[in-house]
Write a protein that holds these residues in place. Structure first.
Motif, mmCIF file in Angstrom:
data_model
loop_
_atom_site.group_PDB
_atom_site.id
_atom_site.type_symbol
_atom_site.label_atom_id
_atom_site.label_comp_id
_atom_site.label_asym_id
_atom_site.label_seq_id
_atom_site.Cartn_x
_atom_site.Cartn_y
_atom_site.Cartn_z
ATOM 1 N N MET A 1 -23.924 6.754 22.195
ATOM 2 C CA MET A 1 -22.482 6.962 22.116
ATOM 3 C C MET A 1 -22.143 8.393 22.527
ATOM 4 O O MET A 1 -22.811 9.327 22.112
ATOM 5 N N ARG A 2 -21.123 8.587 23.332
ATOM 6 C CA ARG A 2 -20.828 9.911 23.870
ATOM 7 C C ARG A 2 -20.065 10.755 22.844
ATOM 8 O O ARG A 2 -19.087 10.326 22.262
ATOM 9 N N THR A 3 -20.565 11.945 22.589
ATOM 10 C CA THR A 3 -19.810 12.881 21.748
ATOM 11 C C THR A 3 -19.845 14.237 22.417
ATOM 12 O O THR A 3 -20.873 14.670 22.912
ATOM 13 N N PRO A 9 -13.392 18.274 15.715
ATOM 14 C CA PRO A 9 -13.596 16.981 15.061
ATOM 15 C C PRO A 9 -12.273 16.236 14.890
ATOM 16 O O PRO A 9 -11.204 16.843 14.895
ATOM 17 N N PHE A 10 -12.386 14.933 14.748
ATOM 18 C CA PHE A 10 -11.191 14.126 14.490
ATOM 19 C C PHE A 10 -10.730 14.359 13.048
ATOM 20 O O PHE A 10 -11.545 14.593 12.155
ATOM 21 N N VAL A 11 -9.419 14.286 12.867
ATOM 22 C CA VAL A 11 -8.839 14.505 11.539
ATOM 23 C C VAL A 11 -7.963 13.303 11.208
ATOM 24 O O VAL A 11 -7.265 12.774 12.078
ATOM 25 N N VAL A 12 -7.993 12.861 9.962
ATOM 26 C CA VAL A 12 -7.151 11.752 9.525
ATOM 27 C C VAL A 12 -6.184 12.268 8.468
ATOM 28 O O VAL A 12 -6.592 12.922 7.512
ATOM 29 N N ARG A 346 -2.717 5.837 8.208
ATOM 30 C CA ARG A 346 -3.742 6.857 8.395
ATOM 31 C C ARG A 346 -3.703 7.262 9.864
ATOM 32 O O ARG A 346 -4.116 6.493 10.725
ATOM 33 N N ARG A 347 -3.169 8.439 10.123
ATOM 34 C CA ARG A 347 -2.989 8.901 11.506
ATOM 35 C C ARG A 347 -4.207 9.695 11.963
ATOM 36 O O ARG A 347 -4.662 10.599 11.273
ATOM 37 N N LEU A 348 -4.688 9.338 13.153
ATOM 38 C CA LEU A 348 -5.842 10.033 13.720
ATOM 39 C C LEU A 348 -5.354 11.134 14.648
ATOM 40 O O LEU A 348 -4.472 10.910 15.488
ATOM 41 N N ALA A 352 -10.729 14.317 20.986
ATOM 42 C CA ALA A 352 -10.245 14.165 22.356
ATOM 43 C C ALA A 352 -8.743 13.894 22.409
ATOM 44 O O ALA A 352 -8.123 14.014 23.461
ATOM 45 N N LEU A 353 -8.127 13.545 21.282
ATOM 46 C CA LEU A 353 -6.678 13.317 21.258
ATOM 47 C C LEU A 353 -5.910 14.611 21.482
ATOM 48 O O LEU A 353 -4.766 14.593 21.925
ATOM 49 N N GLU B 97 -6.667 2.026 12.163
ATOM 50 C CA GLU B 97 -6.815 1.404 10.836
ATOM 51 C C GLU B 97 -7.574 0.080 10.934
ATOM 52 O O GLU B 97 -8.287 -0.296 9.996
ATOM 53 N N GLN B 116 -15.168 9.547 11.546
ATOM 54 C CA GLN B 116 -15.626 10.103 12.824
ATOM 55 C C GLN B 116 -16.255 9.008 13.694
ATOM 56 O O GLN B 116 -16.022 8.941 14.905
ATOM 57 N N LEU B 128 -8.755 5.169 22.469
ATOM 58 C CA LEU B 128 -8.291 6.370 21.782
ATOM 59 C C LEU B 128 -6.803 6.673 22.033
ATOM 60 O O LEU B 128 -6.089 7.038 21.100
ATOM 61 N N ASN B 132 -3.083 5.321 17.283
ATOM 62 C CA ASN B 132 -2.081 5.319 16.209
ATOM 63 C C ASN B 132 -0.969 4.303 16.426
ATOM 64 O O ASN B 132 0.056 4.347 15.746
#
Lengths: 355, 239
Positions: A1-3, A9-12, A346-348, A352-353, B97, B116, B128, B132
């Motif tokens: 998986m690509r990271t 980092p992603f935040v919720v 729950r908003r991401l 990369a967003l 979600e 994550q 992605l 949302n």
């Protein structure tokens, strides 16, 4: 998986600026409402008791139907059983009415277990009608209990209402008669129950089971295939809703101090009005029942003198709102403004967003 | 060692036998394709493997454990993930979600532990940008991607894909194949029902042919596709 190690980092997040302001205002509002009896008349206290108890019933029906997908029209069963259990505790066991309210919640859960056993075998409209039929069976059964007044009903013993917990203290502090002190006490209990109900439902919806509940409502088969115990979620919501509705029913009848099967198991008072409140305000939101109960109270105050025209008007308004704004008045408001006072999304963000 | 083994599995709906004495096994790490005409019982076979429906006869073992009567939720915990032929998103939840609920419940972990990983699966499946958005507003391609992403979020050992390439353009299909190959390369066993044969045969190592609920052949893709009965039944070619 690509990271990508260079991206953040992603935040919720679930909070919004509006929700943070709303939380502060809600605490302030509850504080003001606690002190309301110091400067409000008895009529306003009784009106607020009505609004708060209807709000509790609406929040629990909304949990059941709006979040759990179980459209019941038999919630009067739990109001009635809760109220009768409280009366039973007072009349038959000599309890004080205030702790006997807990018996109301307990009794509602006990009758909810066999109710669910039968009702869960039904789907959609059959479930709705099934719950109504079970509530009618309970009404007819309670009418046979002579010790609690049979078909004509009974009143709380005068000694129980006069010596109710804390009423002497309230009567002294506020310099009011015992009956007015009882109104203040039941108002405070209704306020506590409403605040606790909203806080608990909000906490549930933000939790892991809350997310599962939404998944089960949207698609039970898909929910099962991703590891959600759909059956257990349905039981949990049904029994929780019954418990809260039973507590509210017992509290309402502590204030009324008189009960009869027709009144305690009234489909109009405890289910039709509750449906109206939730549908007008916005089903599947915490804000909806709050808006709905205010609209309902105003309509009732305006139209109370018009007899059956009152119900006719409520029905017309309900149909118009369902056609024009299927997500209720709160749905209209959020569509226009984007405001959410009790956000559960729950908003991401981040990762990369943000790049 | 087989990760999945079906022995003499049968299922009827009323008088109609949709799965008829089916037996086969899938070695761990293999990709198996399932083909057959419409109504052959392919999706029913998936529902039997995932526990969404229970068999009338026979046995199903997953990782040497008999799961024949085990409900869908428990099979997900054991490591069986699936997509549905007709996408079944949780419409009122956002795309993110949808993955969260699958990851939190399928892996029995907290939101912090899985968030994550969910975001990375969204990246991998090119969802992605719509993370949302409510799932109800997605296009067909996005709904198909969400089906696979949600199944991946449960961290499956066995991934069942049901006509995931149907209705996609060639370019979309190539992107999807790349994603499936990368999942397979991580050691995930795959069973894939598909009518888009070039997509299927570019990934799978074995093909199983189903007709009227019966297994009529299983083997290497070239060998199966060259069989006269398969060409007649499945491709409608008179030989």
């Amino acid at each position: 998986m690509r990271t990508d190690t260079h991206t953040p980092p992603f935040v919720v997040s679930t909070h919004t600026r509006a929700s943070q302001i709303a939380a502060v205002l809600a605490v302030a509002l509850v504080a003001v409402l606690i002190f309301l009896p110091f400067f409000a008349g008895r009529g306003l206290i009784q009106d607020m008791f009505f609004i708060l108890t209807m709000l509790v019933l609406a929040q629990f029906w909304n949990l059941l139907a709006g979040y759990g997908g179980m459209v019941s029209i038999g919630q009067q069963a739990f109001v009635g059983m809760g109220a009768y259990a409280m009366f039973g505790g007072v009349i038959l066991a000599g309890m004080d009415p205030i702790p006997a309210i807990l018996l109301g919640g307990l009794a509602a859960v006990i009758v909810a277990i066999p109710t669910a056993f039968f009702a869960f075998r039904l789907q959609g409209p059959y479930f709705a009608i099934g719950t109504w039929v079970i509530a009618e069976v309970m009404r007819l059964s309670m009418a046979q209990v002579k010790a609690l007044g049979g078909g004509t009903g009974t009143s709380l013993p005068r000694s129980a209402t006069r010596e109710m917990w804390a009423t002497d203290w309230i009567a002294t502090v506020f310099d009011v008669r015992n009956s007015a002190a009882r109104d203040i006490l039941t108002y405070w209990l209704a306020l506590a129950l409403a605040a606790a109900t909203i806080a608990a439902i909000y906490a549930l919806l933000r939790s892991k089971p809350g997310l599962a509940l939404s998944a089960v409502r949207d698609n039970p088969e898909a929910a099962k295939s991703v590891g959600v115990d759909a059956g257990r979620m349905k039981w949990f919501v049904f029994l929780t809703s019954a418990f809260g509705t039973g507590l509210a029913g017992a509290l309402i009848y502590v204030q009324k101090a008189r009960i009869s099967p027709d009144a305690a198991f009234s489909v109009t008072d405890w289910t039709a009005y509750v449906l109206f409140i939730v549908i007008i305000g916005g089903i599947g939101t915490i804000e909806g029942p709050i808006i709905g109960v205010i609209v309902f109270f105003l309509l009732q105050s305006l139209l109370a003198d018009y007899g059956s025209w009152y119900l006719f008007t409520l029905g017309i308004i309900g149909i118009v709102v369902m056609l024009v704004a299927p997500r209720g008045l709160w749905g209209l408001i959020t569509d226009k403004t984007g405001i959410q006072l009790f956000p559960v999304r729950r908003r991401l963000s981040g990762g990369a967003l943000d790049t | 060692m087989p990760i999945l083994e079906l022995k003499n599995v049968s299922k009827s709906f009323g008088q109609l036998k949709v799965t008829d004495d089916v037996s086969f096994s899938v070695p761990e790490g293999q990709a198996l394709g399932i083909i057959g005409p419409n109504g052959a019982g392919k999706s029913t076979l998936f529902n039997l493997i995932t526990g969404n429906i229970l068999s009338d006869a026979g046995s199903i073992a997953f990782q040497d454990r008999d799961v024949t009567r085990v409900p869908a939720m428990q099979r997900c915990f054991a490591g069986v993930g699936r997509s549905f032929q007709i996408p079944q998103p949780f419409d009122n939840l956002t795309v993110f979600e949808n993955l969260l609920v699958a990851a939190m419940h399928g892996r029995n972990q907290s939101q912090k532990e899985v968030q994550q990983a969910c975001a990375q699966i969204l990246e991998q499946t090119e969802l992605l940008p719509v993370a949302n958005k409510p799932a109800a507003g997605l296009s067909l391609l996005q709904r198909k991607r969400l089906e696979m992403a949600r199944a991946l979020a449960t961290d499956p050992k066995l991934l069942l894909l049901d006509e995931i390439a149907g209705g996609l353009t060639d370019a979309e299909c190539v992107a999807l194949i790349d994603t499936i190959k990368s999942v397979h390369a991580r050691g995930v066993t795959i069973i894939w029902i598909e009518h888009v044969l070039h997509a299927l045969t570019s990934v799978v190592e074995r093909l199983l042919v189903l007709d009227f609920g019966k297994v009529i052949g299983i083997g290497a893709p070239d060998e199966i596709m060259n069989r006269q009965d398969v060409r007649e039944i499945y491709l409608g070619i008179e030989v």
